[in-house]
Design an enzyme around this catalytic site. Structure first.
Site, PDB file in Angstrom:
ATOM      1  N   SER B 284       0.821  -1.211   0.000  1.00 16.20           N
ATOM      2  CA  SER B 284       0.000   0.000   0.000  1.00 16.20           C
ATOM      3  C   SER B 284       0.855   1.262   0.000  1.00 16.20           C
ATOM      4  O   SER B 284       1.874   1.359   0.668  1.00 16.20           O
ATOM      5  CB  SER B 284      -0.903  -0.014   1.224  1.00 16.20           C
ATOM      6  N   ARG B 337       2.091   8.983  -7.560  1.00 15.25           N
ATOM      7  CA  ARG B 337       2.698   7.704  -7.947  1.00 15.25           C
ATOM      8  C   ARG B 337       3.659   7.826  -9.117  1.00 15.25           C
ATOM      9  O   ARG B 337       4.767   7.292  -9.081  1.00 15.25           O
ATOM     10  CB  ARG B 337       1.592   6.713  -8.330  1.00 15.25           C
ATOM     11  N   GLU B 432     -11.787  -2.052 -15.765  1.00 13.99           N
ATOM     12  CA  GLU B 432     -10.438  -1.721 -16.225  1.00 13.99           C
ATOM     13  C   GLU B 432     -10.236  -1.981 -17.717  1.00 13.99           C
ATOM     14  O   GLU B 432      -9.365  -1.379 -18.336  1.00 13.99           O
ATOM     15  CB  GLU B 432      -9.396  -2.511 -15.405  1.00 13.99           C
ATOM     16  N   ARG B 442      -4.481   7.019 -12.890  1.00 13.95           N
ATOM     17  CA  ARG B 442      -5.603   6.743 -12.011  1.00 13.95           C
ATOM     18  C   ARG B 442      -5.237   7.088 -10.572  1.00 13.95           C
ATOM     19  O   ARG B 442      -4.124   6.806 -10.130  1.00 13.95           O
ATOM     20  CB  ARG B 442      -5.994   5.270 -12.089  1.00 13.95           C
ATOM     21  N   LEU B 448     -11.778   0.458  -7.928  1.00 15.82           N
ATOM     22  CA  LEU B 448     -12.927  -0.285  -7.417  1.00 15.82           C
ATOM     23  C   LEU B 448     -14.201   0.506  -7.690  1.00 15.82           C
ATOM     24  O   LEU B 448     -15.233  -0.036  -8.059  1.00 15.82           O
ATOM     25  CB  LEU B 448     -12.764  -0.519  -5.911  1.00 15.82           C
TER      26      LEU B 448
END
Lengths: 265, 644, 255
Positions: B284, B337, B432, B442, B448
């Site tokens: 995570s 990210r 997806e 994303r 989800l």
């Protein structure tokens, strides 16, 4: 199928029968043990023989005894049904199985332990229950002074082809209580005087200890009993009372009587 | 071809509700005359199948796993976003919409993203009603946590396994419909071809993976919900079975492929430990809250560490380069990210990587442990630390973790219009496997959300419109198109089975992965991409000559399954390279070295590239045709992201 | 590389459901201790493929311990010697150089072997289809915060819900009983308020299906909870028993 039969034909229902009968048998052991502790009395078997008569002639106990016989039969029968089903659930076994990594030996061998116990029960009941009810038992006559209960005289009355009548009365002349009873005590003493019989008993009691080590607490779980605070007490009781103390005391009886004949105790 | 995105007219906030009203409905009595095929049983597939069956349609669901519950949605850890504003911290549908558009680096459709934000709140209600055990507070109400890319706490979670719990919810709804007889479930079946009749998707060819039997299935519509194609990189956080075959087959039958090069590379994964590695494990991103990322300042020192002559804990503070803190003083270790991943790669390319392979950077918790104490860290990240320990055999409480970026999610996928319909009428793509809502990057906890929004709340409306339009006349597999498609599949399988070369399919896959990772991974440039294209074409030619496929069709044959999937990955890889090559800008997960700011950050080119690249298949070994859907922004202003 | 291991594998090979099957011995050479168990099998399979022979078939997918697809009965235990992990998370450093490892499929009537080490666990799906759900349609549900659920209850329901449906409980149980699996599924919904309306119907339907699938009965050996990769507790089994007997004795709902 009625709701009742449906319930008891499920795997959980069958196990419920095992649990109820098993726990009832465990409870019976307590009663049985208390009664049999009379064997340790040094009274030529008076208390034991009176107890035997009481147990076989008091109506409520008689009824319970039939429940008991039924329990033994059901417990064994359902164990067989369950085992057959469980074997069918895994017809091809593992080449390598490491059961000890995840479960107790007892829990994996309840069937074997139970079979040993069943054989034991058959021998046990043949020796004593069958003999008591149908055998040609000798009788014992006990005279106990009312003024001094410690003063007991014992007269054996060997079987002469005609069964006597069990009687308890007070002889007003001698002022003594007279008891004439089937002398099961003698049968017990004779049996426990034989070494192989003592060994059979001791081994069976060890098996019983292991059987109850798993069985007692498992019976409660099968009923759905499981509680963070109270379940440890059940486990404690199962371990100390049912798998150690009770079997140990039962095993002590044949040992005691066996050693007593040689005057070792 | 002109791409009609079918975005409804009107103000942004009213588009979806007006559109729902305008969509045609199917009479309840007629619904049972329709059959819908759903391929894939993850969040999107299971939720769509259950919802459609509840409405009364007959649904056939296919998955290649042994149970629908294994779909890789199960592996999502962090959570699911929803604009509930339960925290009273200023969240709203508009804010979720805005964060998502911005996070996607302005390459997603406004109308789709706003719809997603609107439906997010319904998803949470639906899942709770199904019995999904979301985390709760002592007061009994739902708990939230915060996630990257937003300033509000809107992420709902179920410890570290939100994906599994949401999937089990959708799976339970699916099970209920299987029990009712409205859904027929086909486990261990793989879709190998799409059947198009008179220009409309009307069925699929599947292979029963146990018996090898090819089956034809007809339906009034085909829904693909087959997930992402990250496994084109060989190593990714995807499941081993995740593949592109279903969407690639559909693509070759006429469905356009949108933005294939948009790939998300997640910064905190456990690094590769050797050539044997088959998959990468994600941890995570919350770890970056307390962990500090560093490498040694000098290459010499890094070399010593790689050789095992120096321990990380023995490197002096002055000899460490906390490169994220150094370059991004205001965001530090918490940059998005894509930025974190790129910087890790830079450090490694500079020869300062650590670990046996040199392809890792440190994520160090020693400061946090000193500051907060080990128990506090354990309470926060205990299971992640355990997982790390399990895999690497290194105790992260004593030694810094080694991490490296890994392919995690593909934003690209089949091009769909606002109704989730591809360019083939009757063929839909959900979750997806479509390209729709995340633009070029994303945000965490949004995958989800999208899968479930598509399945529970979008497709039940939009599919009805199509079905009402075509009418309930029966469909069956007697049309010659089915026999033709089946024959084509048979031929392909036979060709694969005839391959008796000297290289295993896994070796080809690994090679493809290396090419993709090297030239079409975290940083891309023209020369590299051009080279990659040549390499992939050569690889493809070699595959069809020298691959090894064993066994026969009429059995469980994982060698054959894998060969088919890798063959498709090779073709897709080439398209990804084409797409990356043509997009001479950087945006989100797509970083073109030619297009960067002076500080080395991604630089968009909105004048020339504010469009969706939708690629059209034109024939075997022919260049694909580029179609553009221009993106129109009426509500948000396009800005350059900065995290300095 | 130094530190690499050589192992002997005794692997169950079976061409299909009707084949008799048997053990085949393989050498796994130069195995890195950092490999996962499945990666070690990958290496063996690559070798087999190069020789043009059929690789060892086994189920696996996510390889991060959550999908529940991997299985394998390793040296007498499901998922191998370590606790609380699946086979895909088992690493070769848990084995010794030169060791012989026996690999078998899950064994149960309800889990027939498909090929080699892959078994059919669809019985688990059917049990859940029998009632493992809350009957709500999409849409028209109350706001998520309308029902307050005490944290302890939510946490306990979560503990039950962590089951990954791998079947290790059945594989470990000497009776091949599925009670831990079924009870985890029953418990999750029995604990939560959302599951109450169907609580007693559900337990009866699921137990009936469990029995119909041919699983054995529970004899409380506790092997399942020790081997469960998600450490699901036997408390679930006892909870299900209470619900089942309550349903049968005191409730109107009959199935």
């Amino acid at each position: 199928m009625s709701s009742f039969t449906k319930t008891f034909s499920t795997t959980m229902g069958k196990k419920l029968i095992m649990s109820l009968t098993g726990l009832f048998l465990a409870l019976f052991l307590v009663v049985h043990l208390i009664g049999n502790l009379q064997l340790f009395k040094d009274d030529a078997g008076k208390a034991f023989n009176e107890y035997s008569y009481f147990m076989t002639h008091f109506l409520p106990i008689k009824i319970i005894s039939y429940v008991l016989y039924l329990s033994i039969v059901l417990h064994a029968l359902y164990a067989l049904f369950i085992t057959i089903r469980n074997n069918k659930a895994r017809p091809v076994g593992y080449a390598q199985y490491n059961g000890s990594a995840n479960s107790s030996w007892s829990s994996r061998n309840m069937g074997i332990l139970g079979t040993i116990l069943l054989i034991f029960i058959v021998i046990h009941m043949k020796s004593f229950w069958w003999e008591y009810h149908n055998g040609d038992l000798p009788y014992a006559r006990y005279e106990m002074s009312l003024s001094n209960p410690a003063d007991v005289t014992f007269t054996p009355l060997p079987f002469d082809g005609n069964p006597l009548v069990h009687s308890e009365y007070v002889d007003s002349q001698s002022g003594k209580e007279v008891v004439v009873a089937k002398d099961l005590y003698k049968i017990v003493v004779d049996a426990f005087g034989r070494l192989w019989y003592v060994i059979l008993y001791v081994l069976s009691m060890i098996a019983m200890g292991f059987h109850l080590y798993h069985g007692f607490q498992s019976g409660f779980q099968t009923l759905g009993f499981d509680h963070n605070k109270y379940f440890p007490a059940i486990k404690f009781l199962g371990l100390w009372v049912f798998s150690i103390i009770i079997p140990a005391l039962f095993a002590a009886m044949p040992i005691y009587i066996y050693l007593k004949q040689f005057g070792l105790i | 071809m002109i791409l009609d995105s079918k975005i409804p007219e009107g103000p942004l906030a009213e588009k979806w509700s007006k559109h729902k009203f305008n969509l045609k409905l199917v009479n309840p009595a007629n619904k049972r005359k329709y059959t819908v095929i759903v391929v894939g049983s993850g969040l999107a597939g299971a939720s769509a199948a259950a919802s459609l069956a509840e409405l009364g349609y007959n649904v056939k669901v296919f998955c290649f796993q042994d149970s629908p519950r294994r779909a890789h949605s199960i592996a999502a850890q962090g959570g699911i976003n929803a604009a509930k504003n339960y925290r009273n911290d200023g969240d709203s549908v508009y804010r979720l919409f805005y964060d998502t558009i911005k996070g996607g680096d302005y390459r997603a459709r406004e109308a789709n993203v706003h719809r997603l934000a609107e439906e997010s709140v319904n998803i949470i209600d639906q899942c709770v009603a199904q019995g999904v055990p979301f985390a709760r507070e002592y007061g009994g109400l739902l708990d939230n946590r915060s996630f990257g890319g937003s300033q509000v706490s809107r992420t709902f979670y179920a410890r570290g396994q939100t994906g599994q719990q949401l999937l089990l919810g959708a799976y339970s709804a699916l099970n209920r419909q299987i029990h009712e007889g409205k859904v027929k479930m086909y486990n261990r079946h793989e879709m190998l071809e799409l059947v198009v009749v008179d220009g409309k998707a009307q069925g699929i060819i599947t292979r029963d993976l146990i018996s090898g039997k090819l089956e034809t299935h007809a339906g009034h519509a085909v829904l693909l919900a087959t997930g992402g194609y990250g496994n084109v990189f060989y190593l990714s956080t995807n499941a081993m079975g995740s593949n592109t075959t279903a969407i690639w087959r559909a693509h070759k039958k006429g469905a356009f492929f949108g933005n294939p090069c948009y790939t998300q590379i997640h910064p905190t994964c456990i690094p590769v430990s050797g050539d044997h590695q088959s998959k990468l494990t994600l941890m995570s991103e919350s770890l970056r809250n307390d962990g500090r990322v560093w490498v040694p300042k000098t290459q010499a020192m890094a070399e010593q560490i790689r050789k095992g002559q120096l321990k990380a804990s023995d490197v002096k503070e002055d000899d460490r380069d906390y490169f994220l803190e150094r370059k991004y003083p205001s965001f530090g270790n918490l940059v998005p990210r894509d930025v974190a991943s790129r910087n890790a790669k830079e450090a490694v390319d500079d020869g300062r990587g650590v670990g046996g392979s040199g392809k890792a950077v440190y994520l160090d918790f020693s400061d946090a442990i000193q500051r907060l104490g080990q128990p506090a860290i354990q309470a926060k990240y205990g299971n992640l630390f355990d997982m790390y320990y399990q895999i690497t055999d290194e105790n992260p409480y004593e030694l810094p973790m080694r991490i490296y970026p890994a392919v995690h999610y593909t934003m690209g996928g089949l091009w769909v219009d606002y109704n989730l319909q591809t360019t083939i009428p009757g063929l839909y793509a959900l979750g997806e496997c479509n390209f729709s809502d995340h633009g070029a990057n994303r945000l965490g906890a949004s995958a989800l959300m999208q899968g479930l929004a598509d399945g529970y709340f979008v497709i039940p409306y939009t599919l009805g419109d199509y079905l009402a339009g075509i009418g309930p006349k029966p469909v069956d597999t007697s049309h010659p198109a089915f026999a033709e498609a089946q024959k084509a599949v048979e031929n392909r399988l036979n060709t694969l089975l005839s391959l008796k070369g000297n290289k295993t399919v896994d070796e080809y896959h690994r090679e493809l992965g290396n090419i993709m990772w090297e030239y079409c991974g975290m940083a891309r440039n023209e020369a590299g991409l051009t080279k990659a294209k040549g390499l992939i074409q050569a690889l493809k030619a070699d595959f069809w000559k020298n691959a090894i496929v064993v066994g026969k069709n009429e059995e469980l044959n994982m060698s054959l399954e894998k060969a088919g999937r890798v063959a498709d990955f090779i073709e897709l890889g080439e398209l990804m390279v084409d797409d990356a090559l043509h997009r001479r800008e950087s945006c989100g997960g797509h970083f073109r070295e030619e297009s960067q700011t002076e500080e080395g950050e991604a630089l968009r080119d909105d004048d020339n590239f504010a469009y969706v690249a939708a690629w059209e298949f034109t024939g075997e070994n022919m260049p694909e045709q580029l179609n553009k859907e221009h993106l129109v922004y009426e509500n948000v202003k396009l800005t350059q992201r900065s995290y300095k | 590389m130094s530190g690499n291991m050589n192992l002997t594998l005794k692997v169950w090979r079976q061409a299909n459901a009707s084949d008799k099957g048997g053990f085949v011995t393989y050498k796994a050479e130069n195995i890195s201790p950092d490999m996962s168990f499945l990666e070690m099998l990958d290496v063996v399979n690559e070798d087999l493929l190069k020789k043009g022979t059929d690789p060892i078939h086994f189920d696996h997918d996510c390889r991060e311990g959550i999908c529940g697809m991997c299985s394998l009965y390793i040296n007498g235990r499901p998922h191998g010697p370590k606790r609380a992990i699946t086979t895909c998370q088992l690493h070769m450093r848990s084995f010794k150089d030169g060791e012989t490892i026996t690999i078998e499929p899950w064994r149960a009537t309800a889990f027939p072997v498909i090929k080699d080490l892959a078994v059919d666990r669809s019985a688990f799906d059917r049990i859940q289809q029998a009632g493992g759900y809350v009957s709500v349609n999409t849409g028209g549900v109350p706001d998520a915060n309308e029902i307050a659920i005490p944290k302890v209850i939510a946490d306990e329901a979560f503990n039950s819900a962590t089951c990954i449906q791998c079947g290790a409980c059945v594989a470990a149980c000497k009776n091949a009983s599925a009670m831990l699996f079924v009870s985890a599924k029953v418990s999750q919904l029995a604990l939560l308020p959302q599951g109450q309306p169907e609580r007693y119907r559900r337990v009866q339907s699921m137990v009936a299906q469990m029995d119909a699938e041919g699983f054995g009965g529970c004899t409380n050996t506790g092997a399942c909870e020790i081997e469960c990769p998600k450490e699901i507790s036997m408390t679930n089994i006892n909870r299900m028993r209470r619900d089942f007997f309550t349903a049968k004795l005191f409730k109107e709902e009959e199935i």
